[in-house]
Design an enzyme around this catalytic site. Structure first.
Site, short mmCIF file in Angstrom:
data_model
loop_
_atom_site.label_atom_id
_atom_site.label_comp_id
_atom_site.label_asym_id
_atom_site.label_seq_id
_atom_site.Cartn_x
_atom_site.Cartn_y
_atom_site.Cartn_z
N VAL A 14 0.93 -1.32 0.22
CA VAL A 14 -0.12 0.02 -0.07
C VAL A 14 0.91 1.32 -0.14
O VAL A 14 0.54 2.19 -0.69
CB VAL A 14 -1.10 0.00 1.21
CG1 VAL A 14 -1.81 1.21 1.16
CG2 VAL A 14 -1.65 -1.24 1.11
N GLY A 134 -11.06 -1.59 1.07
CA GLY A 134 -9.92 -1.18 0.18
C GLY A 134 -10.31 0.19 -0.56
O GLY A 134 -10.67 1.44 -0.13
N GLY A 187 -0.95 -12.14 -2.67
CA GLY A 187 -0.66 -10.78 -1.90
C GLY A 187 -2.15 -10.60 -1.31
O GLY A 187 -2.33 -9.07 -0.85
N GLU A 190 -4.16 -11.45 5.04
CA GLU A 190 -3.43 -10.77 5.74
C GLU A 190 -2.11 -11.37 6.45
O GLU A 190 -2.13 -12.73 5.97
CB GLU A 190 -4.55 -10.78 7.14
CG GLU A 190 -5.77 -9.97 6.86
CD GLU A 190 -5.56 -8.52 6.80
OE1 GLU A 190 -4.85 -7.76 7.55
OE2 GLU A 190 -5.84 -8.02 5.62
N ASP A 201 -10.76 -10.31 10.29
CA ASP A 201 -10.55 -8.89 9.42
C ASP A 201 -11.81 -8.33 9.03
O ASP A 201 -12.04 -7.27 9.16
CB ASP A 201 -9.71 -9.34 8.12
CG ASP A 201 -9.62 -8.36 7.17
OD1 ASP A 201 -8.81 -7.35 7.46
OD2 ASP A 201 -10.29 -8.27 6.16
N LYS A 205 -13.50 -4.50 10.11
CA LYS A 205 -14.25 -3.52 9.33
C LYS A 205 -15.71 -3.25 9.49
O LYS A 205 -16.19 -2.24 9.32
CB LYS A 205 -14.20 -4.19 7.82
CG LYS A 205 -12.60 -4.22 7.33
CD LYS A 205 -12.34 -5.02 6.16
CE LYS A 205 -10.98 -5.18 5.68
NZ LYS A 205 -10.52 -6.22 4.65
N GLY A 302 -4.97 -4.56 -2.57
CA GLY A 302 -4.26 -4.52 -3.55
C GLY A 302 -3.82 -2.94 -3.52
O GLY A 302 -3.99 -2.23 -2.93
N1 HSE Z 1 -6.98 -9.20 3.87
C1 HSE Z 1 -7.76 -8.15 3.35
C2 HSE Z 1 -8.80 -9.05 2.26
C3 HSE Z 1 -7.14 -7.12 2.80
O1 HSE Z 1 -8.54 -10.11 1.91
O2 HSE Z 1 -9.61 -8.35 2.17
C4 HSE Z 1 -7.64 -5.87 2.52
O3 HSE Z 1 -8.21 -5.42 4.01
#
Ligand code: HSE
Length: 436
Positions: A14, A134, A187, A190, A201, A205, A302
């Site tokens: 990022v 994102g 990529g 996490e 995760d 959010k 990304g």
């Molecule tokens: N690991 C997270 C996902 C990355 O897969 O959405 C973005 O927060």
């Protein structure tokens, strides 16, 4: 006017993307912000590592505190993740009177109340668009675009890795572990991929989305969280046969009894747009009283998509640099002294329809016993599938869809069904939402 000097903490995916977007779109960004925005100082753990961006004249250090304490920097961009070192750095930046932009969902979900209170006292901004979904500007959409509405509920596919796994399982019949490995290589995942597959995760959010949607404090510890690791290829295909898709949803709903905060695999009708959000893409469906349903879709992870959100926050901060702190958009959408202390509904009291899967000995009367238990708990059956046993020992697979039921009653029924002699497996329960 001189450009605004910015310090970056972290030069990975990022961070590199942010430098690239700031460089590539420098003119457009300056035209929008009224001033240029430049990165002059950055920290990285390993200075020798190859980067996706050109470092140019950026001063580099391995010590992030050096950037935070740099008197020339007006805005600190925190992109290192985690909630220990990142917390200290953000609090120090605030204490130094610097504005902060962060993509760190764990940090905001767990420590946001304290961070925003400190920022409020110091009259600085903390922006966090990149922390949720994102590149989708979902924070701005809810906080500003929907500011005239009473938000009733929202449901989001807010973890790209989990969505990628479920999509590959459905489309290609691939194995869970195999797809997870690919997501890590690409990529998306996490640092600790259990955060993706166990829903942590997404819970980070969801905590943030619920706070700005309902005007409540951030309450990560109250989110009910269930992962996707127990979902089998069979579940994905049985759901499809019944007209549903399985998605890992984060759901926040205001009810008269309290606020539901839950992350779990969910069956949704395949005709819903959100049921067709596939691969690593994210989407958030928001139901609000004036506008009705709105759906926000885009890349949830990304380099460039996340940088898009980071740079938008930088532009917002630069535009507001000279404004009176009391008249800025509040961090959590509602004025800090107007946050509501709404109760969070315990999961046992949440009501959903359910998909149930179990294996049962193939003999007369078994189904009658199962349906009697469901009936005793006031649970009505909506649809049923039975698959012939491949071998007698394995038993027949039974799939049932129920009508809406309070979680506590379903827990009791599942416990009783599992204790029946002819039931040969645990009962898999996947909650269902019509999202209509
Ligand atoms: N690991 C997270 C996902 C990355 O897969 O959405 C973005 O927060």
């Amino acid at each position: 006017m001189n450009p605004v000097k910015t310090g970056l903490l972290g030069l990975g995916t990022v961070g590199g993307g942010t430098v690239n977007v700031l460089t590539r779109n420098a003119q457009e960004i300056a035209r929008r912000a009224g001033r240029g925005i430049v990165v002059t100082h950055a920290s990285a753990r390993d200075l020798e590592k190859p980067r996706i961006c050109d470092i140019g004249n950026i001063r580099l250090t391995t010590d992030p505190m050096e950037v935070v304490n740099d008197p020339d920097i007006a805005i600190v961009v925190e992109l290192i993740g985690g909630d220990t070192l990142a917390f200290d750095l953000v609090m120090q930046a605030i204490a130094n009177g610097k504005h902060v932009v962060t993509a760190n969902k764990a940090l905001i979900a767990k420590n946001g109340n304290e961070i925003f209170a400190a920022a409020q006292r110091q009259g600085v901004m903390v922006a966090f668009e990149a922390a949720v979904a994102g590149g989708i500007p979902i924070i701005k959409a809810i906080r500003e675009g929907l500011a005239g509405n009473r938000i009733e509920w929202l449901a989001g596919i807010i973890n790209g890795t989990g969505n990628f796994i479920l999509t590959e399982m459905r489309d290609k019949g691939r194995d869970f572990a195999d797809v997870l490995k690919e997501a890590q290589q690409l990529g998306y995942a996490e640092a600790d991929p259990t955060f993706d597959v166990e829903g942590i995760d997404a819970a980070h959010k969801l905590t943030i989305l619920a706070a700005i949607a309902f005007g409540i404090p951030l309450q990560f510890d109250k989110v009910y969280t269930e992962g996707i690791s127990a979902i089998t290829g069979g579940d994905v295909s049985y759901a499809e046969q019944l007209g549903y898709r399985i998605k890992h949803l984060g759901i926040a709903r205001q009810t008269e009894r309290g606020v539901e905060l839950r992350v779990h695999p969910t069956l949704i009708p395949e005709r819903r747009l959100i049921a067709n959000v596939d691969g690593v893409m994210n989407a958030v469906l928001v139901q609000a009283d004036a506008v009705g349903p709105t759906l926000y879709y885009g890349a949830g992870a990304g380099a460039d998509p996340t940088a898009s959100a980071v740079v938008a926050d930088l532009v917002d901060v630069v535009r507001a640099l000279t404004s009176d702190p009391e008249n800025r958009v509040p961090h959590l959408a509602f004025q800090p002294d107007a946050l509501a202390d709404l109760p969070i509904l315990p999961m046992e009291q949440v009501e959903t329809a359910c998909y149930l899967r179990m294996r049962a000995a193939d003999r007369p009367g078994v189904l009658a016993e199962v349906t009697r238990i469901l009936g005793d708990q006031g649970i009505s059956i909506e649809a049923m599938l039975q698959k012939e046993p491949p071998t007698e020992e394995e038993g027949a697979t039974i799939i049932m869809l129920t009508q809406k039921v309070v979680e506590k009653n379903m827990n009791r029924a599942i416990e009783q069904i599992q204790s029946l002699d002819p039931i040969l497996s645990n009962v898999t329960r996947i909650r269902m939402e019509s999202l209509g």
